[in-house]
Scaffold this motif. Structure first.
Motif, PDB file in Angstrom:
ATOM      1  N   SER A 159       8.764 -10.352  36.808  1.00  0.00           N
ATOM      2  CA  SER A 159       9.130 -11.325  37.832  1.00  0.00           C
ATOM      3  C   SER A 159       9.224 -12.715  37.225  1.00  0.00           C
ATOM      4  N   CYS A 160      10.158 -13.515  37.757  1.00  0.00           N
ATOM      5  CA  CYS A 160      10.361 -14.877  37.269  1.00  0.00           C
ATOM      6  C   CYS A 160      10.454 -15.839  38.446  1.00  0.00           C
ATOM      7  N   VAL A 161       9.991 -17.060  38.216  1.00  0.00           N
ATOM      8  CA  VAL A 161      10.037 -18.117  39.220  1.00  0.00           C
ATOM      9  C   VAL A 161      10.629 -19.358  38.575  1.00  0.00           C
ATOM     10  N   MET A 162      11.497 -20.033  39.315  1.00  0.00           N
ATOM     11  CA  MET A 162      12.021 -21.317  38.864  1.00  0.00           C
ATOM     12  C   MET A 162      11.866 -22.300  40.026  1.00  0.00           C
ATOM     13  N   TRP A 163      10.986 -23.284  39.842  1.00  0.00           N
ATOM     14  CA  TRP A 163      10.686 -24.209  40.925  1.00  0.00           C
ATOM     15  C   TRP A 163      11.887 -25.099  41.248  1.00  0.00           C
ATOM     16  N   ARG A 164      11.889 -25.645  42.438  1.00  0.00           N
ATOM     17  CA  ARG A 164      13.007 -26.467  42.911  1.00  0.00           C
ATOM     18  C   ARG A 164      13.291 -27.635  41.972  1.00  0.00           C
ATOM     19  N   SER A 165      12.235 -28.256  41.440  1.00  0.00           N
ATOM     20  CA  SER A 165      12.434 -29.395  40.541  1.00  0.00           C
ATOM     21  C   SER A 165      13.205 -28.991  39.292  1.00  0.00           C
ATOM     22  N   VAL A 166      13.019 -27.740  38.851  1.00  0.00           N
ATOM     23  CA  VAL A 166      13.768 -27.232  37.700  1.00  0.00           C
ATOM     24  C   VAL A 166      15.180 -26.852  38.123  1.00  0.00           C
ATOM     25  N   THR A 184      17.792 -29.482  38.093  1.00  0.00           N
ATOM     26  CA  THR A 184      18.281 -29.955  36.792  1.00  0.00           C
ATOM     27  C   THR A 184      19.211 -28.948  36.122  1.00  0.00           C
ATOM     28  N   GLN A 185      19.326 -27.749  36.704  1.00  0.00           N
ATOM     29  CA  GLN A 185      20.121 -26.691  36.091  1.00  0.00           C
ATOM     30  C   GLN A 185      21.607 -26.852  36.410  1.00  0.00           C
ATOM     31  N   THR A 186      22.443 -26.736  35.396  1.00  0.00           N
ATOM     32  CA  THR A 186      23.893 -26.687  35.622  1.00  0.00           C
ATOM     33  C   THR A 186      24.371 -25.247  35.763  1.00  0.00           C
ATOM     34  N   LEU A 192      18.960 -16.183  28.595  1.00  0.00           N
ATOM     35  CA  LEU A 192      17.804 -16.631  27.835  1.00  0.00           C
ATOM     36  C   LEU A 192      17.003 -17.551  28.746  1.00  0.00           C
ATOM     37  N   ALA A 193      15.740 -17.210  28.957  1.00  0.00           N
ATOM     38  CA  ALA A 193      14.882 -17.993  29.841  1.00  0.00           C
ATOM     39  C   ALA A 193      13.714 -18.551  29.042  1.00  0.00           C
ATOM     40  N   HIS A 194      13.476 -19.847  29.204  1.00  0.00           N
ATOM     41  CA  HIS A 194      12.344 -20.487  28.537  1.00  0.00           C
ATOM     42  C   HIS A 194      11.301 -20.854  29.582  1.00  0.00           C
ATOM     43  N   GLY A 195      10.045 -20.738  29.202  1.00  0.00           N
ATOM     44  CA  GLY A 195       8.985 -21.125  30.116  1.00  0.00           C
ATOM     45  C   GLY A 195       7.635 -20.658  29.625  1.00  0.00           C
ATOM     46  N   TYR A 196       6.753 -20.411  30.568  1.00  0.00           N
ATOM     47  CA  TYR A 196       5.413 -19.941  30.222  1.00  0.00           C
ATOM     48  C   TYR A 196       5.019 -18.808  31.168  1.00  0.00           C
ATOM     49  N   VAL A 197       4.121 -17.964  30.698  1.00  0.00           N
ATOM     50  CA  VAL A 197       3.639 -16.848  31.501  1.00  0.00           C
ATOM     51  C   VAL A 197       2.364 -17.276  32.218  1.00  0.00           C
ATOM     52  N   GLY A 198       2.333 -17.031  33.503  1.00  0.00           N
ATOM     53  CA  GLY A 198       1.152 -17.341  34.301  1.00  0.00           C
ATOM     54  C   GLY A 198       0.853 -16.208  35.256  1.00  0.00           C
ATOM     55  N   VAL A 199      -0.213 -16.366  35.998  1.00  0.00           N
ATOM     56  CA  VAL A 199      -0.643 -15.341  36.949  1.00  0.00           C
ATOM     57  C   VAL A 199      -0.562 -15.900  38.361  1.00  0.00           C
ATOM     58  N   TYR A 200       0.123 -15.175  39.219  1.00  0.00           N
ATOM     59  CA  TYR A 200       0.135 -15.484  40.650  1.00  0.00           C
ATOM     60  C   TYR A 200      -1.063 -14.764  41.256  1.00  0.00           C
ATOM     61  N   TYR A 203       7.260 -18.407  34.475  1.00  0.00           N
ATOM     62  CA  TYR A 203       7.636 -19.643  35.154  1.00  0.00           C
ATOM     63  C   TYR A 203       8.689 -20.329  34.285  1.00  0.00           C
ATOM     64  N   VAL A 204       9.921 -20.322  34.762  1.00  0.00           N
ATOM     65  CA  VAL A 204      11.074 -20.718  33.954  1.00  0.00           C
ATOM     66  C   VAL A 204      11.330 -22.211  34.098  1.00  0.00           C
ATOM     67  N   ASP A 205      11.520 -22.899  32.946  1.00  0.00           N
ATOM     68  CA  ASP A 205      11.897 -24.309  32.991  1.00  0.00           C
ATOM     69  C   ASP A 205      13.262 -24.569  32.348  1.00  0.00           C
ATOM     70  N   GLN A 206      13.833 -23.555  31.695  1.00  0.00           N
ATOM     71  CA  GLN A 206      15.198 -23.640  31.172  1.00  0.00           C
ATOM     72  C   GLN A 206      15.840 -22.266  31.296  1.00  0.00           C
ATOM     73  N   LEU A 207      17.132 -22.270  31.602  1.00  0.00           N
ATOM     74  CA  LEU A 207      17.838 -21.002  31.743  1.00  0.00           C
ATOM     75  C   LEU A 207      19.261 -21.189  31.247  1.00  0.00           C
ATOM     76  N   GLN A 208      19.698 -20.304  30.383  1.00  0.00           N
ATOM     77  CA  GLN A 208      21.064 -20.408  29.875  1.00  0.00           C
ATOM     78  C   GLN A 208      21.688 -19.021  29.764  1.00  0.00           C
ATOM     79  N   PRO A 209      22.999 -18.944  29.977  1.00  0.00           N
ATOM     80  CA  PRO A 209      23.666 -17.635  29.957  1.00  0.00           C
ATOM     81  C   PRO A 209      23.789 -17.090  28.541  1.00  0.00           C
ATOM     82  N   ALA A 210      23.785 -15.780  28.443  1.00  0.00           N
ATOM     83  CA  ALA A 210      23.982 -15.117  27.154  1.00  0.00           C
ATOM     84  C   ALA A 210      24.924 -13.933  27.311  1.00  0.00           C
ATOM     85  N   GLY A 211      25.769 -13.959  28.351  1.00  0.00           N
ATOM     86  CA  GLY A 211      26.737 -12.886  28.567  1.00  0.00           C
ATOM     87  C   GLY A 211      26.285 -11.928  29.650  1.00  0.00           C
ATOM     88  N   LEU A 212      27.082 -10.887  29.871  1.00  0.00           N
ATOM     89  CA  LEU A 212      26.731  -9.856  30.834  1.00  0.00           C
ATOM     90  C   LEU A 212      25.773  -8.859  30.202  1.00  0.00           C
TER      91      LEU A 212
END
Length: 221
Positions: free
Chosen positions: A70-77, A80-82, A92-100, A109-118
């Protein structure tokens, strides 16, 4: 005369003080948050179940052929996403692993996200769908109307599958008048496809008054 032995008598009094669920989950959270590898990493995978909540937060799943997370991307992030992904995108997702803690699960918890194809899984799914469509299997003319009140229902699944219990549970509550016939088969592995075909053929071969009115093919997961 026999004496009944208590196999656990020697263990009594030696069990350590148990954790509560909250204490154990908190301990796991601290272990994960204390691991520097998990605090700053890139993860690649295929996106599924992408949704954007009314709060502006985004939730999705990253998966490969073996597992998913599971992944989460907060509204503040998100603001900033295009780029925001669609189902089947390989990213490709950048962030840190945490516990809900409330749900007792770890997530990215994703703070950057970029496409890498299908993703390969999505490409294979689309290729299969296109092939079946070319064979005419999705043609509305091939579809048969479902009987409103089937007398006999065939079920193709594994006798050990949770799906069978679900089907029987729903039928017992919503339509207990029907007779249910199980045509057993494997539902996973290389042996499953020919077995499923054989199970369907066995139900379709029932003659006259023994014929089934409708067939359910089911599996869990």
């Amino acid at each position: 005369m026999f004496e009944q032995l208590d196999l656990f008598s020697n263990l009594r009094g030696t069990i350590s003080e148990p954790y509560t669920v909250s204490q154990l989950t908190g301990h796991i959270r601290r272990l994960i948050e204390g691991d520097p590898t998990l605090s700053d990493l890139w993860v690649e995978g295929e996106v599924s179940n992408f949704s954007r909540a009314s709060s502006g937060h985004c939730y999705f799943t990253l998966k490969d052929t073996a597992t998913q997370m599971s992944c989460v991307m907060w509204r503040s992030v998100v603001q900033t996403q295009t780029y925001l992904p669609a189902r089947g995108d390989f990213v490709l997702a950048h962030g840190y692993v945490g516990v809900y803690e409330a749900g007792g699960r770890y997530q990215l918890y994703v703070d950057q996200l970029q496409p890498a194809g299908l993703g390969d899984l999505y490409v294979k799914f689309e290729q299969l769908k296109a092939r079946l469509e070319a064979e005419g299997l999705f043609d509305p003319a091939r579809k048969r109307p479902l009987p409103p009140f089937p007398r006999r229902i065939g079920v193709v699944t594994s006798p050990a599958a949770a799906a069978l219990r679900d089907v029987l549970n729903v039928l017992s509550r919503r339509y207990p008048l029907a007779e249910v016939l199980l045509s057993p088969t494997s539902v996973q592995g290389d042996a499953a496809p020919p077995q499923i075909v054989a199970a369907l053929e066995a139900l379709n071969a029932r003659p006259g008054e023994e014929a089934v009115d409708v067939i359910i093919v089911a599996r869990g997961g």
